[in-house]
Design a protein around this motif. Structure first.
Motif, PDB file in Angstrom:
ATOM      1  N   VAL A 121       0.975  -1.155  -0.171  1.00  0.00           N
ATOM      2  CA  VAL A 121       0.164   0.070   0.191  1.00  0.00           C
ATOM      3  C   VAL A 121       0.972   1.240  -0.265  1.00  0.00           C
ATOM      4  CG1 VAL A 121      -1.775   1.256   1.163  1.00  0.00           C
ATOM      5  CG2 VAL A 121      -2.017  -1.038   1.178  1.00  0.00           C
ATOM      6  N   VAL A 125      -6.095   5.100  -0.212  1.00  0.00           N
ATOM      7  CA  VAL A 125      -5.500   3.659   0.664  1.00  0.00           C
ATOM      8  C   VAL A 125      -6.338   2.520  -0.066  1.00  0.00           C
ATOM      9  CG1 VAL A 125      -5.202   2.458   2.628  1.00  0.00           C
ATOM     10  CG2 VAL A 125      -4.618   4.860   2.561  1.00  0.00           C
ATOM     11  N   HIS A 161      -5.793   0.362  -3.162  1.00  0.00           N
ATOM     12  CA  HIS A 161      -4.587  -0.577  -3.087  1.00  0.00           C
ATOM     13  C   HIS A 161      -4.725  -1.738  -2.053  1.00  0.00           C
ATOM     14  CE1 HIS A 161      -2.984   2.220  -6.023  1.00  0.00           C
ATOM     15  NE2 HIS A 161      -3.080   3.238  -4.831  1.00  0.00           N
ATOM     16  N   LEU A 162      -5.339  -1.285  -0.991  1.00  0.00           N
ATOM     17  CA  LEU A 162      -5.710  -2.449  -0.166  1.00  0.00           C
ATOM     18  C   LEU A 162      -6.674  -3.470  -0.641  1.00  0.00           C
ATOM     19  CD1 LEU A 162      -5.489  -3.347   2.801  1.00  0.00           C
ATOM     20  CD2 LEU A 162      -7.309  -1.856   3.639  1.00  0.00           C
TER      21      LEU A 162
END
Length: 1585
Positions: free
Chosen positions: A1265, A1339, A1342-1343
């Motif tokens: 991340v 975030v 990507h998580l």
């Protein structure tokens, strides 16, 4: 009303007063007409006359009467015999006015053209009336050289008095051979005012039909006197009636040429003696004979009959005149008691030739028989009796004379006098010179230790200085120093008196020695005798330069005393006195011709003081003349520039003298300088030194020095002798070759003297070819001697064009001296040459040096000259600066080269590390084969990079700025360095590849050790489980823990652990620091060796000014603006420290808990190299400030000290983290838990799934991340309005500042711009990401992406059915190979005693992944945004700064930021400039902050100086000369800068305190600007609607 003056009231008829007022009006009107009215009270000075102005270098004729005096002076200073031909263009046009109707003959008799012309005598009289004594003296001297008559008695219509011009004639020296010296072939040389020779006077009574002056010219066979038939001679005389002129006839000793065999003076009174009885009376009392010209005589004629005088009286009448009366003549003759011989009548039968012949006979009879001889000096007594003023009677002149006489009257035997009164510059100084040269050359070293020998030399020098210091200042020098400390005019009189007195003495004392010397020189066998006589000549010579030499040595001796010594303090003023004299036009001796040395401290301090006196107008151009002795070098310079270098035969120039000539404002723009420095040298191959052993060495030293100092060198050639020609050319070529090698390229011109124009034109091609052949021959010889054989021809050494580089000048005299005038062709040719030189200097590409640079060049050249190998020894700060620039550039290229290789090494090491693992992408599996493949790949890359480096180097030397030519000779060195770099890097890379392979094998071994240790522990645990189970006892956790601990200790004791030794990072850093600083010179290395890196960076960095920064304020006088460079450098240092510490911080591991996701890095030498590169790059950015070597070294040591401690800890932490024992110990608790689980037969699937998720997977997901988040944030921020363009960013930033209304924020913005902008970007980023969970929005994708990949990998790994958990994990990792990086160590610990069921594990694993996903979501939501940003590999604030804010350059005046696009633009621009006071500039006199804004200054006539100009004053209009990469357009309107005006008005007091200055005087309009107006001006400046 008749007879009434302008000022008479009606009814008053005072005719005497009216007559006086009328004459006054005549004089005042003429002076006004000639533009000299003001000069009657404010006299013309020599420096004004000699300054180079447009009139001096252009051929424009006089356009009006006010041009005539300057036209006259210009020509006279160049000794042009046509000087008296005065006619302005308006007069010429008047002459031509009658030609409009060519065929109208009716008004022939009306043509008169003399009414508007000015009589040359009026111009001469006016100039003498309006000039000070020194100009009068110079004019008289030059007029005498032209064989013009000079004023003896000068009339002044204002005062109705006349003045004896004794002082004006003091400098005229004449050489002649009277009858008495014919046999011995001797000659007489003396000051004409001291010559006891008869004077014959010629006067006029009443009207006279014959031209007295014309007859005198015929009598003397020369045009001494202006007469009615000369150009403008028929114009009515307005102020010159009453002028008495004098000239001299001096025999040459040749009977067929000499008109008179003995010398005589001839005086000529202008006007009727009836009107000028005083002058007539004076002439009657001082002359041997008086010739009275008349047409008619009054029989009563009391004027003639009442005189009581010793002079013979001659009456000269013209019988052809209608007024002539023979009876009246007889009556007067009888009353006067005259014989027939005393009456001369011009009859009809006698033509002018016969008349003059008869007159000449009468004059000859008088001088042969008279005993009435009187020198002009003695005439002063008669003048006083008659009420005639004497020009020498002014108190300053008399005081100066007394002071000079007090010194020179005590001189009896010159050598004894010099030994007692001038002891310091004699043998002691010569011994010091020998020691100084020996210090450099070490010729007499022998077998002694060098340092001991040099220490001995130093001690001897100190002893000699002590000996000098112990000598009391002699009475003569006390008087001398006291006299030159007098007010300006008195000092000048004193020095003139001293020079004249000493010249008179030298003539008396040296004539015999010179005669002997001349005889001995005829025979080469007399070498020893010549040496003896030369020594005697040197001892017996005494000129004013000897007193200045003594003064210089007194000063140098005082400088060696302690600083607090009273004597030293008292003598500190001497350089300033001498600098003032130099500014007044007195020469300064650079090279002591007797000692062949420069008193460097003395001359340097004089030049420094001169710089202070003239700053900021301190730019100079240097013209030097070189040539064989007695070839007219000094005369050439004197004629070109009107100056007075010594040219008498009494003493030739010894050494080198410099003289300063001011450049007038109208020529400054042409030449781009304020002064021209003229250097006159002792003749090369001079007769005085030709027979001496060190002649060649002495000549080479002198030539090298003056050529090195010159912008133009004039090579003076006036000889037929080809041997001498070759000798001088070889010396000159040596000098030019040396200059080429050290990077200085002066221009060169050859002057061939005594060549008539005709022959020059006929032979010019052949002569040029011959000269060039000789120059080429000499170049080869010189190149061989200097070991620079690559120079094959003269044009290799310097720019020389045979077509334009040669000048032919005819002989100086037109006829046989002493009666020959200067050749008009000589003056004209020299004038054309001067014009050409001025043009060349004006077209020069390189700008003029300032006085301090000249001083630096002089010191550098002279230091190098003292070495035998000049080229090798030459060091100069300008060259050093250019070399450092090149080094900095090369270091940058070198770093780029290395950086590229380091990136490749990272790739190679990764490839090596992954070999044999599931993640490996390489098809090669054998380590040896992989290493060979990598070596081949890097060899190709290295060769490409080397080629690229050579191309960069080649391009660098093609540029013209940055003094690249000064370091041309280093080009090959750097090319070799590039080759060496490639070889070194090749060896290094090969070594690192080998090392990486070994490390990999070592790691494999360590890994095996770890695995073996783990297996041993695992076996021991299994054995312990079996043992515990055999006991058949129920064991609780406490007992199991005790058993495990016991087993652990026993097992670990059996295992072998080899400790890894940490490397000393300090040693490595010191090494790279030394490499980085080595190009900066020995001083940098010395500073480095004095300090240990470990001791640096402990306390805050504090810069203390030394050297040039400290002296900057002192150097400046008449200052306009000033910014304290110490504060500036401290701020620069603080910014660089901040940036470097940020870099260090980014390389390390943070202490925050979430940083566990980041692995500890090992130290790399690349880190410290990057830090040093950052420092070099940042220092280079600040081109407007001088960065001293002390500052640079201390800053680098400070930063490296901090960084090294951090890197050392980082390295040790890395070793700890990878220590096999510590790794084993770290996993003890995990092993213990697994032991208990297995013993108790618990299912591990859930626990192991949780452990794998937490220890292996979660850190990998976090890293994933973070790696994606940096670019994502940048992408997001660039969409925001404040980051769309640089203009927007600047606008938003300034608007934000305005809204905060905080001085602290403004101060930070102005003084730490880069840091502020990064923080501002960070703040803007945090603000934006804090809105509406914006950070999590970035975030989450990507998580989510990583979780999807993990779940997909679990699914795929589960499908590949296997009961073995190890296989399941390997399959899972393989699936995620290109997405996540899972730690092998964590994986190894996880697999220990892992008895989990694969199916159960997969089930629980999926569950825990879901839990981890939610936990990470919550953690990222909770995490502080700044904390997240700190963990990013790509820092948004850094990248946004580079991409959006730009180059980071700031305006050199006001420090406002550049807003141009791209990071590598060639020209910087800013939208809104600000008051310079905000950046620390203040007025030095008042210490108040400046309110000037540079966008206004650039269109004004103001000037600035800063470190970038090295203290030199530059016009703001020429700011691009200093800052070529900045474009500062003027403000579009007065309101354009309202924003910053508002800020300065609001925070004036605070900025003053911050800068240690007084508050600025804020204009009232600034105080009235409102917040809204400030905001509006911001919008307008940035075009925001």
């Amino acid at each position: 009303m008749e007879g009434m003056g302008d000022g008479d009231p009606p009814g008053h008829h005072n005719l005497g007063a009216n007559r006086k007022r009328h004459e006054e009006t005549q004089q005042q009107t003429l002076l006004e007409d000639l533009g000299l009215k003001q000069r009657y009270t404010e006299k013309l000075t020599l420096s004004e006359i000699l300054q180079i102005d447009l009139k001096a270098i252009t051929d424009e004729p006089a356009k009006c009467h006010s041009d005539l005096p300057w036209y006259f002076l210009k020509k006279l200073m160049m000794v042009n015999v046509t000087t008296r031909n005065l006619q302005s263009e308006c007069e010429s046009s008047n002459d031509g006015a009658t030609e409009t109707n060519e065929y109208d003959l009716s008004n022939l008799s009306d043509i008169t053209d003399s009414g508007d012309k000015v009589n040359p005598l009026d111009v001469i009289t006016a100039l003498f009336l309006c000039s000070d004594g020194f100009v009068q003296q110079e004019m008289a001297l030059k007029m005498s050289m032209c064989q013009f008559s000079v004023p003896l008695l000068l009339p002044d219509c204002d005062t109705e008095q006349c003045k004896l011009m004794l002082w004006a004639m003091r400098d005229i020296v004449k050489t002649y051979r009277p009858q008495s010296l014919l046999q011995s072939k001797g000659f007489t040389e003396e000051r004409i005012v001291l010559s006891e020779i008869p004077m014959i006077s010629f006067v006029r009574l009443g009207e006279c039909s014959m031209s007295k002056s014309e007859i005198l010219n015929k009598l003397l066979s020369n045009d001494f006197f202006v007469h009615r038939d000369m150009e403008c001679g028929d114009s009515p005389r307005r102020i010159s009636n009453g002028l008495t002129e004098i000239t001299w006839y001096l025999p040459c000793g040749k009977e067929n040429i000499d008109i008179f065999s003995e010398p005589l003076a001839v005086a000529n009174l202008r006007g009727d003696i009836a009107s000028f009885e005083t002058q007539f009376s004076f002439l009657c009392q001082t002359s041997a004979a008086v010739f009275v010209f008349f047409d008619s005589l009054d029989p009563e004629c009391k004027l003639l009959t009442n005189l009581h005088h010793k002079a013979q009286m001659f009456l000269v009448g013209n019988q052809q005149s209608k007024c002539f009366s023979m009876d009246a003549l007889k009556t007067v003759a009888t009353k006067l008691g005259l014989r027939k011989d005393n009456i001369i009548i011009k009859t009809k039968q006698k033509n002018y030739a016969d008349f003059v012949k008869g007159l000449r006979k009468k004059v000859n009879d008088v001088i042969e028989n008279t005993k009435e001889k009187m020198c002009i000096e003695k005439m002063a007594d008669i003048a006083h009796k008659l009420g005639i003023l004497v020009d020498e009677d002014c108190p300053e002149c008399q005081t100066a004379k007394e002071n000079a006489d007090a010194i020179t009257s005590k001189i009896q035997i010159i050598p004894d006098y010099k030994a007692t009164q001038l002891p310091l510059h004699g043998e002691i100084w010569k011994e010091l010179t020998i020691l100084e040269k020996e210090e450099f050359r070490l010729k007499n070293l022998g077998s002694e230790d060098i340092e001991i020998y040099k220490a001995g030399l130093q001690e001897k020098k100190e002893d000699l200085r002590k000996k000098q210091s112990s000598e009391n200042i002699s009475d003569a020098m006390t008087c001398f120093i006291s006299a030159i400390s007098s007010p300006g005019i008195e000092t000048r009189y004193f020095l003139k008196w001293m020079r004249m007195n000493l010249d008179n003495l030298s003539r008396e004392k040296l004539s015999g020695l010179r005669k002997q010397y001349k005889e001995k020189c005829k025979d080469a066998e007399n070498k020893e005798d010549i040496k003896v006589i030369d020594k005697e000549l040197s001892k017996s010579s005494l000129g004013i330069e000897h007193f200045f030499r003594e003064m210089g040595q007194i000063y140098e001796a005082s400088v060696s005393l302690p600083e607090q010594d009273l004597s030293r303090k008292q003598l500190q003023r001497l350089p300033k006195i001498c600098a003032g004299l130099l500014l007044d036009g007195f020469p300064l001796e650079l090279v002591d011709g007797d000692a062949s040395n420069i008193p460097l401290t003395w001359v340097s301090d004089v030049l420094s003081q001169l710089n202070e006196l003239v700053s900021p107008e301190n730019k100079i151009l240097v013209v030097t003349v070189l040539g064989v002795q007695s070839t007219g070098k000094s005369t050439l310079l004197n004629t070109m520039f009107g100056v007075q270098f010594a040219v008498s035969s009494g003493r030739c120039t010894r050494g080198a003298f410099m003289l300063l000539i001011r450049i007038n404002e109208d020529v400054k723009q042409v030449l781009n300088c304020d002064f021209m420095v003229i250097i006159d040298t002792e003749g090369l191959k001079s007769a005085e030194l030709a027979q001496l052993d060190d002649s060649h060495e002495h000549d080479n030293e002198l030539a090298t020095l003056v050529v090195g100092l010159s912008d133009i060198t004039i090579i003076n050639i006036a000889m037929e002798n080809s041997t001498q020609m070759k000798d001088i050319l070889q010396i000159v070529v040596h000098a030019f070759l040396r200059m080429k090698e050290v990077g200085k390229k002066p221009k060169c011109h050859f002057v061939h003297q005594n060549v008539s124009d005709v022959s020059a034109n006929e032979n010019t091609l052949r002569e040029r070819k011959l000269l060039l052949d000789q120059l080429n021959e000499m170049t080869q010889a010189a190149a061989k001697m200097e070991k620079k054989e690559k120079n094959k021809c003269f044009t290799d050494v310097m720019e020389y064009n045979p077509e334009t580089g040669n000048w032919h000048i005819p002989g100086l005299w037109n006829g046989n001296p002493p009666m020959a005038p200067v050749n008009a062709g000589y003056s004209e040719a020299v004038y054309q040459f001067k014009k050409n030189i001025t043009q060349i200097l004006g077209n020069c590409e390189s700008s003029a040096n300032d006085i301090l640079k000249f001083k630096e060049w002089m010191s550098s050249l002279w230091r190098a000259v003292k070495h035998e190998n000049f080229i090798f020894s030459f060091r100069n700060s300008l060259v050093a600066d250019a070399y450092m620039r090149l080094c900095t550039e090369f270091n940058k290229w070198e770093w780029e080269f290395k950086e590229s290789i380091y990136k490749w090494i990272t790739y190679a090491e990764t490839t090596i590390s992954n070999l044999g693992t599931p993640a490996s992408k390489s098809k090669i599996v054998d380590m040896s084969e992989l290493i060979l493949s990598l070596k081949s790949e890097v060899y190709t890359k290295l060769m490409e990079l080397e080629k690229e480096l050579h191309e960069k180097l080649k391009s660098y030397f093609k540029q013209k700025d940055g003094h690249v030519h000064l370091v041309e000779r280093y080009k090959e060195d750097f090319a070799n360095s590039a080759r060496s770099l490639r070889r070194d890097m090749q060896n290094s890379v090969y070594s690192q590849l080998t090392a990486a392979a070994e490390i990999k094998q070592g790691q494999t071994e360590v890994q095996k050790i770890k695995e073996n240790h783990t297996k041993e522990i695992e076996r021991a645990v299994c054995a312990l489980i079996d043992e515990c189970r055999k006991k058949n006892i129920q064991m609780g956790d406490e007992e199991l823990n005790q058993e495990f601990d016991k087993m652990w200790k026993e097992t670990v004791k059996k295992l072998s652990f080899s400790k890894q030794e940490p490397k000393n990072v300090f040693t490595s850093v010191s090494h790279y620091l030394r490499i980085n600083l080595s190009p900066k010179g020995s001083h940098a290395c010395e500073l480095l060796s004095q300090t240990n890196v470990q001791d640096c960076g402990i306390t805050p960095f504090k810069y203390t000014a030394t050297g040039i920064s400290e002296k900057l304020k002192k150097i400046m006088s008449n200052v306009t603006s000033f910014q304290d460079p110490t504060i500036r450098l401290q701020k620069i240092a603080d910014n660089i420290i901040d940036e470097c510490l940020q870099y260090v911080k980014e390389k390390g591991k943070t202490d925050a808990p979430e940083a566990d996701a980041k692995k500890t890095k090992n130290y790399s030498d690349a880190y410290i190299q990057e830090i040093l590169r950052i420092i070099d790059e940042r220092l280079q950015k600040h081109e407007d400030v001088i960065v001293g070597i002390e500052f640079e070294v201390s800053l680098k040591l400070h930063i490296c000290g901090i960084a090294t401690r951090h890197f050392q800890k980082m390295h040790e932490d890395f070793l700890k983290e990878n220590d096999p024992y510590l790794c084993l110990k770290k996993n003890k608790a995990t092993f213990c838990d697994s032991f208990k689980d297995v013993f108790n037969q618990r299912d591990q699937s859930q626990k192991k799934a949780e452990e794998f998720t937490e220890q292996c997977l979660k850190p990998a997901v976090e890293n994933f991340v973070y790696s994606k988040l940096g670019p994502a944030i940048i992408h997001e921020m660039r969409k925001q309005s404040q980051f769309i363009t640089r203009f927007c960013s600047q606008y938003e930033m300034l608007l934000d500042l305005l809204s905060k209304h905080s001085f602290r924020e403004y101060k930070w913005y102005i003084h730490s711009y880069e840091r502020y902008v990064k923080e501002w970007i960070l703040d803007q980023t945090v603000k934006h990401l804090s809105k509406d969970s914006k950070m999590f929005e970035l975030v989450d994708p990507h998580l989510d992406s990583s979780i999807r990949s993990i779940k997909a990998a679990i699914h795929k790994a589960t499908k590949k059915t296997s009961a073995d958990l190890n296989t399941f994990i390997n399959n899972f990792c393989q699936e995620l190979g290109d997405t996540l990086v899972i730690s092998q160590d964590a994986l190894g610990a996880f697999m220990m005693l892992n008895k989990a069921n694969q199916e159960q594990f997969a089930h629980w694993f999926t569950e825990f992944v879901n839990t981890m996903e939610e936990a990470l979501r919550q953690e990222f939501k909770r995490r502080d945004i700044q904390s997240i940003l700190q963990h990013l590999d790509v820092k948004p604030q850094n990248e946004l700064f580079t991409q959006v804010i730009g180059c980071g350059k700031q305006c050199p005046f006001c420090a406002v930021a550049c807003v141009c696009g791209g990071s590598k633009h060639s020209v910087h621009e800013a939208s809104l400039h600000r008051p310079e006071g905000l950046n620390g500039y203040r007025w030095e006199k008042t210490e108040k902050l400046m309110t000037d804004i540079c966008s206004s200054s650039v269109v004004s006539k103001k000037r600035f100086h800063c470190d970038a100009t090295k203290g030199e004053w530059i016009s703001y209009k020429k700011y691009t000369d200093i800052f070529p990469d900045w474009k500062i357009p003027p403000d579009g309107s007065y309101q354009a800068s309202d924003y910053w005006k508002y800020v300065m008005a609001k925070f004036n007091e605070e900025f003053a305190v911050e800068h240690g200055a007084k508050p600025a005087d804020i204009p009232t309009t600034w105080k009235n600007i409102s917040l809204q107006q400030a905001e509006q001006s911001l919008k307008e400046s940035f075009n925001i609607n």
